[in-house]
Structure formats: structure tokens, C-alpha cells
Write a protein that holds these residues in place. Structure first.
Motif, mmCIF file in Angstrom:
data_model
loop_
_atom_site.group_PDB
_atom_site.id
_atom_site.type_symbol
_atom_site.label_atom_id
_atom_site.label_comp_id
_atom_site.label_asym_id
_atom_site.label_seq_id
_atom_site.Cartn_x
_atom_site.Cartn_y
_atom_site.Cartn_z
ATOM 1 N N LYS A 58 0.840 -1.210 0.000
ATOM 2 C CA LYS A 58 0.000 0.000 0.000
ATOM 3 C C LYS A 58 0.871 1.254 0.000
ATOM 4 O O LYS A 58 2.055 1.206 0.351
ATOM 5 N N TYR A 59 0.227 2.361 -0.401
ATOM 6 C CA TYR A 59 0.948 3.637 -0.461
ATOM 7 C C TYR A 59 0.993 4.307 0.903
ATOM 8 O O TYR A 59 -0.033 4.404 1.573
ATOM 9 N N GLU A 60 2.187 4.757 1.305
ATOM 10 C CA GLU A 60 2.315 5.705 2.401
ATOM 11 C C GLU A 60 2.157 7.055 1.718
ATOM 12 O O GLU A 60 2.685 7.251 0.619
ATOM 13 N N LEU A 86 -4.284 8.247 -15.192
ATOM 14 C CA LEU A 86 -2.958 8.867 -15.211
ATOM 15 C C LEU A 86 -2.079 8.244 -14.135
ATOM 16 O O LEU A 86 -2.482 8.196 -12.972
ATOM 17 N N HIS A 87 -0.905 7.771 -14.531
ATOM 18 C CA HIS A 87 0.100 7.361 -13.553
ATOM 19 C C HIS A 87 1.200 8.405 -13.616
ATOM 20 O O HIS A 87 1.941 8.471 -14.595
ATOM 21 N N LEU A 88 1.283 9.232 -12.550
ATOM 22 C CA LEU A 88 2.195 10.373 -12.557
ATOM 23 C C LEU A 88 3.147 10.334 -11.375
ATOM 24 O O LEU A 88 2.746 9.975 -10.263
ATOM 25 N N HIS A 89 4.380 10.746 -11.632
ATOM 26 C CA HIS A 89 5.362 10.961 -10.568
ATOM 27 C C HIS A 89 5.808 12.413 -10.645
ATOM 28 O O HIS A 89 5.838 13.012 -11.725
ATOM 29 N N ILE A 90 6.156 12.967 -9.455
ATOM 30 C CA ILE A 90 6.507 14.389 -9.410
ATOM 31 C C ILE A 90 7.733 14.609 -8.531
ATOM 32 O O ILE A 90 7.944 13.865 -7.561
ATOM 33 N N GLY A 102 7.681 11.741 -5.437
ATOM 34 C CA GLY A 102 7.023 10.448 -5.315
ATOM 35 C C GLY A 102 5.888 10.322 -6.314
ATOM 36 O O GLY A 102 5.768 11.108 -7.255
ATOM 37 N N HIS A 103 5.079 9.317 -6.044
ATOM 38 C CA HIS A 103 3.871 9.084 -6.838
ATOM 39 C C HIS A 103 2.919 10.250 -6.572
ATOM 40 O O HIS A 103 2.725 10.638 -5.424
ATOM 41 N N LEU A 104 2.348 10.802 -7.616
ATOM 42 C CA LEU A 104 1.475 11.967 -7.435
ATOM 43 C C LEU A 104 0.007 11.563 -7.307
ATOM 44 O O LEU A 104 -0.547 10.936 -8.211
HETATM 45 ZN ZN ZN Z 1 3.562 5.548 -9.199
#
Ligand code: ZN
Length: 139
Positions: A58-60, A86-90, A102-104
Motif C-alpha cells: 500500500k501507499y504511504e 494517469l500514472h504520474l510521478h513528481i 514520489g507518486h502523485l
Molecule cells: Zn507511481
């Protein structure tokens, strides 16, 4: 948001107060963009980013609420459960030039956000992968 299309490229300009993930997802739905990639730069004053814990599957998440420069916004567009996803990282820089990334999940534009989105003809969907607990590209 205002947009302009040149060949298979969309140039998007988001305005102050717009939430990036929601706005671009809505734009993709309205324009039937089902597959593509995107990059962006700009500034935000609010963001929720994540780190995927592979053991817990899971995402923290972390909420950020200062002024940041978007030094890099990268990602792709594919289909998840029948809708553009959308799969985005920033990567964000604060006023001390320190980076966070991280993952946006969401980010609110504070000045502008300039996105170049490349549309690809075709459809690629995501499927839940039981090993990782993530919706991975189904190629
Ligand atoms: Zn991601």
C-alpha cells in the motif's frame, strides 16, 4: 485549463487553483485520449505524494503545503476499469532548493503548470497484479 493541439501533441496550460490529476484526467476523458505520455513543469502550493510500501502493498502518503517548483512531472496515460487513468510521478523543489518526490495523488497549481502530452493511438489497459497489489500495464 487551456489547450492547443499540434500534430499528436497537446499543450496544456493549467491555471492557479486547478488540481492537476483531476483536471488532466477530465481532459483525457473529454478528448478520448486513452494512451499517451506527459511531462510538465510549473508551481504548486499543495500536493499529496506517495511511496509504495511493497511489503504492506500500500501507499504511504505525505501532504505538502508550501510553495514548490515542479522540477519534474512525468507519467503515462492508460486505461483502468474502462476510463483513462494517469500514472504520474513528481519532483518538487522548496524555497531552500531541497527536493521531495514520489507518486502523485494530487497537486494544486499556484502559478501555472505547463504540460506537453503526447497522444498515442490505441488502448492499453491496467490489470490488478496480485503479486504487487498494483494495477500494472497489461501488455
Ligand atoms: Zn507511481
Amino acid at each position: 485549463m487551456v489547450s492547443k493541439k499540434v500534430d499528436q501533441q497537446w499543450i496544456l496550460k493549467l491555471e492557479k487553483g486547478e488540481e492537476i490529476v483531476q483536471s488532466v484526467t477530465k481532459f483525457c476523458i473529454e478528448n478520448e485520449i486513452n494512451l499517451g505520455s506527459m511531462t510538465g513543469i510549473g508551481a504548486v502550493d499543495n500536493a499529496k505524494i506517495g511511496f509504495f510500501d511493497t511489503k504492506k502493498q500500500k501507499y504511504e502518503t505525505k501532504n505538502l503545503s508550501e510553495d514548490y517548483e515542479i522540477t519534474s512531472l512525468n507519467g503515462n496515460i492508460s486505461m483502468k476499469e474502462g476510463k483513462p487513468f494517469l500514472h504520474l510521478h513528481i519532483t518538487l523543489a522548496n524555497n531552500e532548493y531541497n527536493l521531495l518526490g514520489g507518486h502523485l495523488f494530487e497537486a494544486t497549481v499556484s502559478a501555472t503548470c505547463e504540460i506537453f502530452l503526447s497522444e498515442i493511438t490505441g488502448i492499453i489497459s491496467r490489470k490488478l497484479d496480485p503479486t504487487t497489489g498494483l494495477y500494472l500495464l497489461d501488455l
